[in-house]
Design a protein around this motif. Structure first.
Motif, mmCIF file in Angstrom:
data_model
loop_
_atom_site.group_PDB
_atom_site.id
_atom_site.type_symbol
_atom_site.label_atom_id
_atom_site.label_comp_id
_atom_site.label_asym_id
_atom_site.label_seq_id
_atom_site.Cartn_x
_atom_site.Cartn_y
_atom_site.Cartn_z
ATOM 1 N N LEU A 1 1.231 -11.130 -4.843
ATOM 2 C CA LEU A 1 1.761 -10.249 -3.795
ATOM 3 C C LEU A 1 1.741 -10.912 -2.423
ATOM 4 C CD1 LEU A 1 0.102 -6.872 -4.803
ATOM 5 C CD2 LEU A 1 2.420 -7.637 -5.232
ATOM 6 N N TYR B 1 9.843 -1.293 -8.870
ATOM 7 C CA TYR B 1 8.696 -0.859 -8.072
ATOM 8 C C TYR B 1 9.092 0.193 -7.045
ATOM 9 C CZ TYR B 1 4.840 -1.279 -4.701
ATOM 10 O OH TYR B 1 3.821 -1.026 -3.826
ATOM 11 N N LEU C 1 -0.587 4.381 -10.917
ATOM 12 C CA LEU C 1 -1.290 3.201 -10.404
ATOM 13 C C LEU C 1 -1.164 2.074 -11.419
ATOM 14 C CD1 LEU C 1 -3.111 1.914 -8.236
ATOM 15 C CD2 LEU C 1 -5.076 2.724 -9.523
ATOM 16 N N GLN D 1 0.893 -1.146 0.000
ATOM 17 C CA GLN D 1 0.000 0.000 0.000
ATOM 18 C C GLN D 1 0.932 1.196 0.000
ATOM 19 O OE1 GLN D 1 -3.143 -0.818 -0.057
ATOM 20 N NE2 GLN D 1 -3.948 1.243 -0.170
ATOM 21 N N PHE E 1 3.570 -5.427 -11.241
ATOM 22 C CA PHE E 1 3.154 -6.591 -10.450
ATOM 23 C C PHE E 1 2.718 -7.726 -11.370
ATOM 24 C CE2 PHE E 1 1.688 -3.854 -6.591
ATOM 25 C CZ PHE E 1 3.003 -3.736 -6.185
ATOM 26 N N ALA F 1 2.456 0.697 -11.628
ATOM 27 C CA ALA F 1 2.790 -0.184 -10.504
ATOM 28 C C ALA F 1 2.090 -1.530 -10.653
ATOM 29 C CB ALA F 1 2.390 0.467 -9.188
ATOM 30 N N LEU F 2 0.795 -1.498 -10.992
ATOM 31 C CA LEU F 2 0.063 -2.756 -11.109
ATOM 32 C C LEU F 2 0.527 -3.549 -12.330
ATOM 33 C CD1 LEU F 2 -3.519 -1.645 -10.001
ATOM 34 C CD2 LEU F 2 -1.777 -2.793 -8.665
ATOM 35 N N LEU G 1 -3.464 -11.251 -8.917
ATOM 36 C CA LEU G 1 -2.599 -10.143 -8.492
ATOM 37 C C LEU G 1 -2.309 -10.271 -6.998
ATOM 38 C CD1 LEU G 1 -1.332 -7.287 -8.954
ATOM 39 C CD2 LEU G 1 -3.536 -6.355 -8.279
ATOM 40 N N MET G 2 -3.369 -10.525 -6.219
ATOM 41 C CA MET G 2 -3.217 -10.672 -4.767
ATOM 42 C C MET G 2 -2.325 -11.868 -4.427
ATOM 43 S SD MET G 2 -4.735 -8.351 -2.986
ATOM 44 C CE MET G 2 -5.027 -9.099 -1.392
ATOM 45 N N TYR H 1 -13.446 0.308 -9.740
ATOM 46 C CA TYR H 1 -12.217 -0.256 -9.167
ATOM 47 C C TYR H 1 -12.440 -0.864 -7.783
ATOM 48 C CZ TYR H 1 -7.390 -0.737 -7.609
ATOM 49 O OH TYR H 1 -6.214 -1.251 -7.125
ATOM 50 N N TYR I 1 -10.027 -9.807 -2.566
ATOM 51 C CA TYR I 1 -9.279 -9.994 -1.320
ATOM 52 C C TYR I 1 -9.673 -11.289 -0.608
ATOM 53 C CZ TYR I 1 -8.045 -4.999 -1.688
ATOM 54 O OH TYR I 1 -7.583 -3.779 -2.105
ATOM 55 N N VAL J 1 1.320 5.273 -4.218
ATOM 56 C CA VAL J 1 0.692 5.002 -5.501
ATOM 57 C C VAL J 1 -0.801 4.723 -5.305
ATOM 58 C CG1 VAL J 1 0.612 3.336 -7.385
ATOM 59 C CG2 VAL J 1 2.800 4.145 -6.551
HETATM 60 C C1 LIG Z 1 -2.018 -3.983 -4.215
HETATM 61 C C2 LIG Z 1 -3.460 -3.555 -4.029
HETATM 62 C C3 LIG Z 1 -4.250 -3.927 -5.240
HETATM 63 C C4 LIG Z 1 -4.011 -4.306 -2.845
HETATM 64 O O1 LIG Z 1 -5.216 -3.796 -2.544
HETATM 65 C C5 LIG Z 1 -3.555 -2.085 -3.741
HETATM 66 O O2 LIG Z 1 -2.849 -1.773 -2.611
HETATM 67 C C6 LIG Z 1 -3.107 -1.226 -4.870
HETATM 68 O O3 LIG Z 1 -3.836 -0.950 -5.741
HETATM 69 N N1 LIG Z 1 -1.865 -0.786 -4.834
HETATM 70 C C7 LIG Z 1 -1.277 -0.002 -5.839
HETATM 71 C C8 LIG Z 1 0.162 -0.206 -5.877
HETATM 72 C C9 LIG Z 1 0.861 0.429 -4.711
HETATM 73 O O4 LIG Z 1 0.215 0.795 -3.733
HETATM 74 O O5 LIG Z 1 2.045 0.580 -4.791
#
Ligand SMILES: CC(C)(CO)[C@@H](O)C(=O)NCCC(=O)O
Ligand code: NA
Length: 619
Positions: free
Chosen positions: A255, A141, A410, A65, A417, A413-414, A251-252, A84, A91, A68
């Protein structure tokens, strides 16, 4: 940028920011001077495997978290509506599966690095490939994470850009290097609370300024920001229920299931039960974090009715827009802008500290230690500290590289991942669920998975096909289907390649995970599948046997590679012994080392050193 709209900080704000940095340093110093004073790698990298579930769970949320999410999610909701938010559905499985599949396997093997698993299951080569992939992912990242809040703040307030990057990078490097994983986890706890407080403050002030909850609701409703459940099965549509709730699970998993930053926290828990419990406790906190950032986006919408200040700001960055709105709302409330800045930097610090510590761990455990088995504990600890510090400096270099890139953070970053985390997830799934997979299959699978994912990921960035038009800005406008038109145009494209490029980035993890599994299995069967007796026991999770529970016992046994009962009992005995050794008068020196199915315990009972050796069996 137009200087008349620039927001300013008061002394109180700077003081709050300084207190955040000082408190984090203080926690680092405390763990440098207390406990074992960070003189062993067990303490520095694994927190003596003594953590309780509450700090572990808050730390688990903090890792991914970052700023971003704190800036990016409100920007997403502001421009595209609440679709979103459905990622919250992911989760459930995204945490249940790590708790009941990945944690039991990894915890019982008593690893230090998640990639040690890959050597036990496959070979040294696979382990090194996995480690290098992880390092690549985290290094990119952390650059994004440290640069994002600094850039956005600079655009709006003139807050010194490189000053902020250096301050976060260096402060974090210092407390991570001094206090080890204990400091990382306890600063995470503190920083997570600051994160929640900052977001809550923005929401409360925003709702108040807009004229109450019902007024906020009316405006976001009329502005069409409350998205209906979008069940469109089209995989190229960026955010639908399917991409978020199903793609999001993968994705979860990448991570929370197999990423070293998280696995290291599970392993630092004092018992397996405590690790599982911490994973469960992530669920409500992560939902809260998601809700806070989504609500923040809605409140901003109600307050600004979709206004786009990019002309005034001189940047089209959505992140700068969010900061602009927040600073505008909090203006004249001394201390609150500072609290929000502290919230952003807490998010960044807690993420990069996890990155430094986990990167130091894998570099030490996977790349260095295997070549120097005789290295003394003191030297290994010193080297781990040097590594943590070096990654701190690498982070600053990466922040500069991020400065040269663009796009919505956002998504960037995603995408990272999904592009890199997806193939690693695939590698672990291939090993855990498919006893036939062999080492050649694993390496080829990972290589193919990464190539395909980079081809699609880079292709989508170049062809710009993953964007979706924002919803119309006006509060009172009726529904316009800006969203749908883009998608129909895209799916009508006859060019197969282009439609590949437009695959929703939320599917990246799942798609890349499956590529690795499929290619890995095909190559394994072509080159001779692994024989049951060659698979290191304890590295397989009987998933297929559980899924196909209706099959006859003989077939089921083939599917899940169950080892004979005698050996299982033997391991249960060993685990009892291990618990016994945890008693205060019977000190455990080294947990155990595993080399090719042989476990070696070194333990100290009433001042007598005992070395126990036994074969490892399936659990
Ligand atoms: C990783 C998730 C999807 C988990 O909810 C969320 O924290 C998120 O969208 N994070 C964005 C990437 C970041 O926070 O660096
Ligand atoms: Na964080």
């Amino acid at each position: 940028m137009d200087p008349s709209i620039q927001k300013h900080f008061t002394v109180v704000d700077y003081v709050i920011f300084a207190v955040l940095l000082a408190a984090s340093m203080g926690i680092g110093l405390y763990y440098a001077l207390s406990g074992g004073r960070q003189r062993t790698t067990q303490e520095f990298l694994m927190a003596d495997r003594s953590m309780r579930c509450l700090p572990v769970s808050l730390s688990l949320i903090a890792s991914f978290q970052s700023a971003v999410a704190i800036i990016g999610v409100p920007a997403e909701i502001y421009t595209h509506g609440t679709q979103y938010w459905f990622i919250g559905c992911a989760y459930v499985l995204g945490l249940l599966i790590p708790a009941h599949v990945f944690i039991p396997v990894l915890y019982r093997l008593r690893l230090s690095s998640a990639y040690q698993y890959l050597e036990l299951r496959f070979s040294k080569a696979v382990r090194i490939c996995g480690t290098l992939t992880f390092i690549f992912q985290m290094v990119i990242y952390m650059g994004v994470c440290v640069y994002t809040p600094a850039f956005a703040l600079n655009a709006v307030t003139g807050f010194e850009l490189w000053g902020a990057v250096l301050a976060t990078g260096l402060v974090c490097t210092v407390y991570t290097t001094m206090g080890g994983l204990k400091a990382v986890i306890w600063t995470d706890v503190f920083q997570t609370i600051v994160m929640f407080a900052g977001q809550l403050a923005v929401i409360v002030v925003g709702v108040h300024q807009t004229g109450g909850v019902s007024e906020v609701w009316r405006k976001v409703w009329e502005g069409n920001r409350i998205s209906a459940l979008d069940l469109n099965p089209d995989p190229t549509e960026r955010h639908t229920f399917w991409t978020l709730a199903v793609g999001g699970v993968f994705l979860m998993l990448s991570l929370y299931g197999v990423n070293q930053a998280q696995v290291q926290r599970y392993l630092s828990a004092r018992t397996e039960k405590e690790a599982v419990r911490s994973c469960y406790m992530v669920f409500p906190s992560l939902q809260l974090a998601l809700a806070l950032s989504c609500v923040m986006g809605l409140v901003m919408f109600a307050r600004y009715c979709g206004e786009d200040p990019s002309d005034k700001l001189g940047t089209s960055s959505r992140d700068a827009m969010v900061i602009y709105f927040v600073m505008d709302m909090l203006q004249g409330l001394p201390g609150l802008p500072g609290l929000f800045v502290a919230c952003l930097f807490s998010a960044a610090l807690s993420t990069i500290s996890s990155a430094f510590n986990s990167l130091a761990t894998v570099t030490m455990e996977d790349l260095i230690k295997p070549h120097f088995p005789a290295m003394s504990e003191a030297r290994a600890t010193l080297l781990s500290k040097v590594l943590a510090m070096s990654y701190g400096l690498v982070c600053l270099a990466m922040a500069y590289l991020t400065h040269l890139m663009g796009d919505s953070v956002l998504q960037v970053a995603l995408k990272i991942f999904g592009m890199v985390g997806g193939p690693i997830l695939g590698l672990f799934c291939l090993g855990m669920f498919f006893p036939w997979a062999n080492s050649v299959g694993a390496v080829t699978g990972l290589g193919t998975g990464l190539s395909v994912s980079f081809w699609i990921g880079i292709g989508s960035i170049i062809s710009h096909s993953s964007g979706t038009k924002p919803l119309p800005p006006d509060c009172s406008s009726s529904f316009l289907s800006g969203n749908t038109t883009t998608v129909t145009q895209l799916s009508a494209l006859s060019n197969v390649t282009l439609s590949f490029y437009s695959l929703s980035y939320m599917w990246y993890s799942a798609f890349n995970c499956f590529t690795v599994i499929v290619i890995g299995l095909i190559i394994s069967f072509l080159t001779g599948p692994m024989k049951e007796q060659d698979v290191t026991p304890g590295t397989i999770y009987p998933l297929l046997g559980t899924l196909f529970g209706f099959l006859p016992a003989r077939l089921k046994k083939k599917l899940c590679c169950v080892t004979p009962l005698g050996q299982t009992v033997f391991v249960i005995k060993v685990f009892h012994l291990e618990q016994h050794l945890h008693q205060p008068d019977k000190i455990f020196i080294a947990p155990f080392t595993i080399s090719h199915k042989i476990i070696t315990y070194v333990c100290k009972t009433n001042d007598i050193l005992i070395t126990l050796t036994c074969t490892l069996a399936c659990w």
